[in-house]
Design a protein around this motif. Sequence first.
Motif, PDB file in Angstrom:
ATOM      1  N   ALA A 877       0.914  -1.585  -0.278  1.00 33.33           N
ATOM      2  CA  ALA A 877      -0.611  -0.312  -0.035  1.00 33.33           C
ATOM      3  C   ALA A 877       1.159   1.065  -0.344  1.00 33.33           C
ATOM      4  N   TYR A 878       2.248   1.049   0.245  1.00 31.71           N
ATOM      5  CA  TYR A 878       3.402   2.007   0.533  1.00 31.71           C
ATOM      6  C   TYR A 878       3.711   2.485  -0.524  1.00 31.71           C
ATOM      7  N   TRP A 879       4.054   1.497  -1.311  1.00 29.16           N
ATOM      8  CA  TRP A 879       4.816   1.167  -2.778  1.00 29.16           C
ATOM      9  C   TRP A 879       3.592   2.882  -3.609  1.00 29.16           C
ATOM     10  N   ILE A 880       3.688   3.282  -3.761  1.00 24.37           N
ATOM     11  CA  ILE A 880       3.083   5.008  -3.961  1.00 24.37           C
ATOM     12  C   ILE A 880       4.216   5.548  -4.696  1.00 24.37           C
ATOM     13  N   ASP A 881       3.494   6.726  -6.044  1.00 25.80           N
ATOM     14  CA  ASP A 881       4.216   7.571  -6.451  1.00 25.80           C
ATOM     15  C   ASP A 881       4.678   8.961  -5.760  1.00 25.80           C
ATOM     16  N   GLU A 882       3.438   9.178  -3.854  1.00 24.81           N
ATOM     17  CA  GLU A 882       2.956  10.072  -3.167  1.00 24.81           C
ATOM     18  C   GLU A 882       4.703   9.686  -1.954  1.00 24.81           C
ATOM     19  N   ASN A 883       5.635   8.291  -2.669  1.00 18.14           N
ATOM     20  CA  ASN A 883       6.004   8.202  -0.996  1.00 18.14           C
ATOM     21  C   ASN A 883       7.134   7.746  -2.152  1.00 18.14           C
ATOM     22  N   LYS A 884       7.356   8.043  -2.385  1.00 17.14           N
ATOM     23  CA  LYS A 884       9.229   8.250  -2.947  1.00 17.14           C
ATOM     24  C   LYS A 884       9.811   8.826  -2.855  1.00 17.14           C
ATOM     25  N   VAL A 885      10.969   9.048  -2.202  1.00 18.48           N
ATOM     26  CA  VAL A 885      12.176   9.564  -1.656  1.00 18.48           C
ATOM     27  C   VAL A 885      12.906   9.773  -2.835  1.00 18.48           C
ATOM     28  N   ALA A 886      13.661  11.056  -2.180  1.00 18.15           N
ATOM     29  CA  ALA A 886      15.145  11.031  -2.922  1.00 18.15           C
ATOM     30  C   ALA A 886      16.534  10.570  -2.031  1.00 18.15           C
ATOM     31  N   ILE A 887      16.163   9.272  -2.009  1.00 17.32           N
ATOM     32  CA  ILE A 887      17.451   7.958  -1.627  1.00 17.32           C
ATOM     33  C   ILE A 887      17.790   7.574  -2.439  1.00 17.32           C
ATOM     34  N   ASP A 888      18.788   7.554  -2.589  1.00 15.55           N
ATOM     35  CA  ASP A 888      19.807   6.728  -3.552  1.00 15.55           C
ATOM     36  C   ASP A 888      20.934   5.955  -2.373  1.00 15.55           C
ATOM     37  N   PHE A 889      21.056   4.533  -2.874  1.00 19.94           N
ATOM     38  CA  PHE A 889      21.923   3.650  -2.049  1.00 19.94           C
ATOM     39  C   PHE A 889      23.225   3.094  -3.304  1.00 19.94           C
ATOM     40  N   TYR A 890      24.062   3.198  -2.841  1.00 23.81           N
ATOM     41  CA  TYR A 890      24.863   2.130  -3.303  1.00 23.81           C
ATOM     42  C   TYR A 890      24.317   0.952  -3.960  1.00 23.81           C
ATOM     43  N   GLY A 891      24.232   0.587  -5.419  1.00 24.34           N
ATOM     44  CA  GLY A 891      24.163  -0.230  -6.004  1.00 24.34           C
ATOM     45  C   GLY A 891      22.690  -0.437  -6.444  1.00 24.34           C
ATOM     46  N   GLY A 892      21.528  -1.066  -7.005  1.00 23.40           N
ATOM     47  CA  GLY A 892      20.280  -1.433  -7.140  1.00 23.40           C
ATOM     48  C   GLY A 892      20.006  -0.172  -8.283  1.00 23.40           C
ATOM     49  N   ASP A 893      18.950   0.631  -8.116  1.00 17.25           N
ATOM     50  CA  ASP A 893      18.891   1.502  -8.829  1.00 17.25           C
ATOM     51  C   ASP A 893      18.694   3.106  -8.064  1.00 17.25           C
ATOM     52  N   GLN A 894      18.613   3.695  -9.041  1.00 17.62           N
ATOM     53  CA  GLN A 894      17.479   4.902  -8.294  1.00 17.62           C
ATOM     54  C   GLN A 894      16.251   5.801  -7.663  1.00 17.62           C
ATOM     55  N   THR A 895      15.749   4.526  -7.163  1.00 22.37           N
ATOM     56  CA  THR A 895      14.271   4.496  -6.733  1.00 22.37           C
ATOM     57  C   THR A 895      13.787   4.142  -5.906  1.00 22.37           C
ATOM     58  N   ALA A 896      13.912   5.366  -5.138  1.00 23.43           N
ATOM     59  CA  ALA A 896      13.370   4.497  -3.292  1.00 23.43           C
ATOM     60  C   ALA A 896      12.008   4.710  -2.610  1.00 23.43           C
ATOM     61  N   TYR A 897      11.759   3.595  -2.179  1.00 22.89           N
ATOM     62  CA  TYR A 897      10.196   4.576  -1.741  1.00 22.89           C
ATOM     63  C   TYR A 897      10.180   3.967  -0.786  1.00 22.89           C
ATOM     64  N   MET A 898       9.386   4.499   0.177  1.00 22.87           N
ATOM     65  CA  MET A 898       9.591   4.715   1.943  1.00 22.87           C
ATOM     66  C   MET A 898       7.891   4.550   3.058  1.00 22.87           C
ATOM     67  N   THR A 899       8.246   3.926   4.354  1.00 18.62           N
ATOM     68  CA  THR A 899       6.586   4.058   4.467  1.00 18.62           C
ATOM     69  C   THR A 899       5.988   5.771   4.894  1.00 18.62           C
ATOM     70  N   ASN A 900       6.853   6.009   4.913  1.00 19.24           N
ATOM     71  CA  ASN A 900       6.979   7.252   6.243  1.00 19.24           C
ATOM     72  C   ASN A 900       7.099   7.044   7.655  1.00 19.24           C
ATOM     73  N   TRP A 901       7.223   7.977   8.785  1.00 20.99           N
ATOM     74  CA  TRP A 901       7.847   7.316   9.718  1.00 20.99           C
ATOM     75  C   TRP A 901       6.444   7.041  10.788  1.00 20.99           C
ATOM     76  N   LYS A 902       6.495   5.842  11.284  1.00 21.71           N
ATOM     77  CA  LYS A 902       5.489   5.196  11.528  1.00 21.71           C
ATOM     78  C   LYS A 902       5.453   5.285  13.386  1.00 21.71           C
ATOM     79  N   HIS A 903       4.681   5.412  14.004  1.00 13.43           N
ATOM     80  CA  HIS A 903       4.921   5.662  15.324  1.00 13.43           C
ATOM     81  C   HIS A 903       4.332   4.447  15.561  1.00 13.43           C
ATOM     82  N   VAL A 904       4.412   3.842  17.204  1.00 13.93           N
ATOM     83  CA  VAL A 904       4.216   2.443  17.642  1.00 13.93           C
ATOM     84  C   VAL A 904       4.261   2.495  18.897  1.00 13.93           C
ATOM     85  N   GLN A 905       3.121   2.116  19.625  1.00 13.66           N
ATOM     86  CA  GLN A 905       3.172   2.489  21.041  1.00 13.66           C
ATOM     87  C   GLN A 905       2.590   0.663  21.849  1.00 13.66           C
TER      88      GLN A 905
END
Length: 943
Positions: A877-905
């Motif tokens: 559910a999180y792998w959508i354009d709104e959750n693309k993030v400008a992070i490029d890890f070594y290797g792989g490709d230049q497209t990264a996705y995130m869940t955004n910060w979550k708070h767990v209790q």
Amino acid sequence: MPHMVFGEAAQFKDIAGSYAQKEIQSLAEAGIISGYEDNAFKPNKAMSRAELAKIIVLSLGLKVNGDQAAPFKDVDSKSWYRGYVGALVESGITAGTSTTTFSPNSNVTREELVVFFIRAFGLEDTAKKLPVDSKLSDISEVSEWAKAQVSLAFKNGFINGVQGSDGTLKFKPKEHAERQALARLAYEFITNKSVYVEKSKQLLAEEAAKGQNPVESPAATLATTQVTTDRGTSGGGSAPGTSSPATPTPAPTSPGPATPGPATPTPTPTPTPATPAPAPVNGLQVVVKGENTDAIYAEEPSEVIFRSSLNSAETVNASVYKVDDSGKVISQIISLYDDGLADHGDSLKADGIYSGKAVLTESTEGYINLQAFAGDVPSSKVFKLSVIKHLTDEQLAQTEIIENNTQVKLDHLVTEYGDVQKAKEETVAWLQTQDEVEHAGISGEGGSIWYLLDNGILGGISAAPENTKGLSSTVEEASSSNALAAEALTQNAEQTVATIGSKRVAVISPFSSKLTSSTVYDAVYNSFNQSNHSFLAERVKDTAANVNFFKRLNQYGVVVLDTHGDTFYDETVLQKLHNKYGIDFKYAGPQVMFLTGEKATAESKKAYELDLKKGRLAIVSGYYAITPSFITRYNDMLPGTIVYNGSCRSSYNDSMADAFINNGAGTYYGYTDYVKIAYDQAIAQSVFTALAGENMTTKEAFQAAVAAHGANDGLAAFAMKGSNIGVKTEGVINGTFENGNWTGWNGNGDVRVISKLGPLKSTEGNYMAIISTGLGFENNDNGGYDYNSDSYIEQSFIVPAGATTLSFDYNFISEEPKEYVGTKYNDTFKATVTSSVYINTASVITSHVNGGNTVTSNVYGDESVIIGTESINESTAYWIDENKVAIDFYGGDQTAYMTNWKHVQFDVSQFAGKASIVLRFHVWDQGDSVFDTAILIDNVILK
């Protein structure tokens, strides 16, 4: 090297009584093992690492490759074993005992032998995914880096336990491996390899069938940049005798949110930029061959990576300059970048750590001053980089000659005069006439002899009284002193009671087979090991207490030393070293030192020559001695450690105490002079019974010991310096990571603390932890395989009475979406809580992560609950354009996705005031190791 006797096994004259007679004969006929020129095989003889390399290479049929052994300075280009060592390096079976040493002449221990063969089987990853077998009664004595492999070898039948006198099975991991044992294992490897591999696969399948995802066992590490060796990774992991909390069955997947987007169980406010943290105390880091250093060698080019942490929201222009002693800029060395490029030596793009790579070549011994700048403003203190000339073979030989001659001279004069003090004085006078000696002296009244050689090495001869904990061959009976004050010595014992910052305990006896006090220190170890306060205790004895072990004392909340010690050197020696190499000594005067269990050999002197020439190591009576500057250099950020230094003169002055306390230790115990063994035994047992068994603070334990056994033994007084702290830690240690490190946590793999990751900042404060599947060029080899692709941090702690909620924030970031969704490439993250306290599932109230309820399962007798989980396939559910993030890890490709910060209790009220719980954050690769995944963790808090 054994003489090659191909096809002549039947003529071996000494194998008739060996349990491996058949195996020895078969392997000799195949040309894999050999005997000696006298037709002996010597089945009970210890096996060297060089001999082991040869036999494993021949058993596997590998091609010799001498070039691959080039990084090891102790593998001579003309040695018979170079090609075999290189072949093991090429195959990934060995990484040496350090990045520059293989230790070919060192004897192989039983645990090392097993690790080599498990790697040869290709079963190391399998071993780490299985629980440790407890049927071996001494499994707790196996080093962390070998525990998983030994356990698997026992489970699949490759090794057998030895029946002990108490009826239990033992492995005896630290004993030297015999040649007959190697022959048996090599034979089994060659003839039944497929059987053991298949059995191991079956064990893994059975574990999965129990409804559990196998997890990697803890391995020894506490360094943010890992360096793999034959004995695990740099730094240390959980203590022997502990098992990692297993990851339970994944939570049932529920449909994603109706409107795709970052479904946060409990809304977290958007973080506002925090005030930049000040630059670290010394914000410039120098890395050579993957290791932090403060020295390079003269007359040879050194490829250096410079790193500087700059907690800035914007990209800055950063550089390293050479400066003079007044701080005036001389010239630019290199520009620094935060771009994640290997060419710049930068590991992770946009993490706030700027890096640059340069080649330095300095022609003369001495030092150069370096300083990092952000724009035109200094961003670090001046870093003194020493330039050292290599020790020649002649200088190394002369070091041993001087030591031997000094001991002989002293012994002769004691016999001649019958007056030890006069003999010492005349021995020093003789030393000062020797061409190789720059300076010599005696360590105070009744002290030992020391000297500084013209090659820069510090040496000494221990001459302590006989019934004390000094180390001496020329002795006199300890006499009592009437000058000692009746009261105990305490300095700056603050009244505010804090606690240690790590549950790890090291009880260290470098001379356990020689010092009678060792049995009492066994009892000290047992008091921690059997405590209900979840300590992770290690017992380190004899040669295991080597120089490299003492480089990682900052992993421990309690350090207990049972060794020889003394004071050595004077201001003249320290001034010479300062003038030559720019070394700053925190205490001007005699230096308190204590001995390791490692003897100084020609081979090891070359390995430690930087530390020897910079005055961090001395050679005393043939053993390496730890100096205060060694503690300062290698053991920064001690986690409020309680240090008990049970060696002679450990508190003669403040030099050693201050080295520990200035690096973060909470309390330092020691003795003001040569301490009698009986007195130290009584004090040690009293102090640690009070601390571990009766929950006293360090000051209370000190006072109780003095009340019971006296303030002194007539020669040495018991002393304490530092804060008044306790060992019973409640709650989470360093849960916000605002120390800029992850002290207080145990872990393995690629774990770091950073100020930012691309556009992402911590939810509060300046720092956050990042746990990944192996980021950066250091974690990749030419084949694209990521080292440290299975990473975790965990902490065991007691939930205080009255606490109700454990909470934390996390953000899951990966390069695998979207192209690998629904495939086997399913990188996974889990956060779990494990406890021996029964978890009532009906009362568990926690955030519903990703729409799924929490689940519980029984894991090795403990109850475990998943309180957070994400994966590529289950978090779609999180792998959508709104959750693309400008992070490029070594290797792989230049497209990264995130869940955004979550708070767990998570509701922890059912644990409050009861047994400890283990909180673990775990991320691992599934399917490949090219496209990386990382988890940001912040604000781990108990309320």
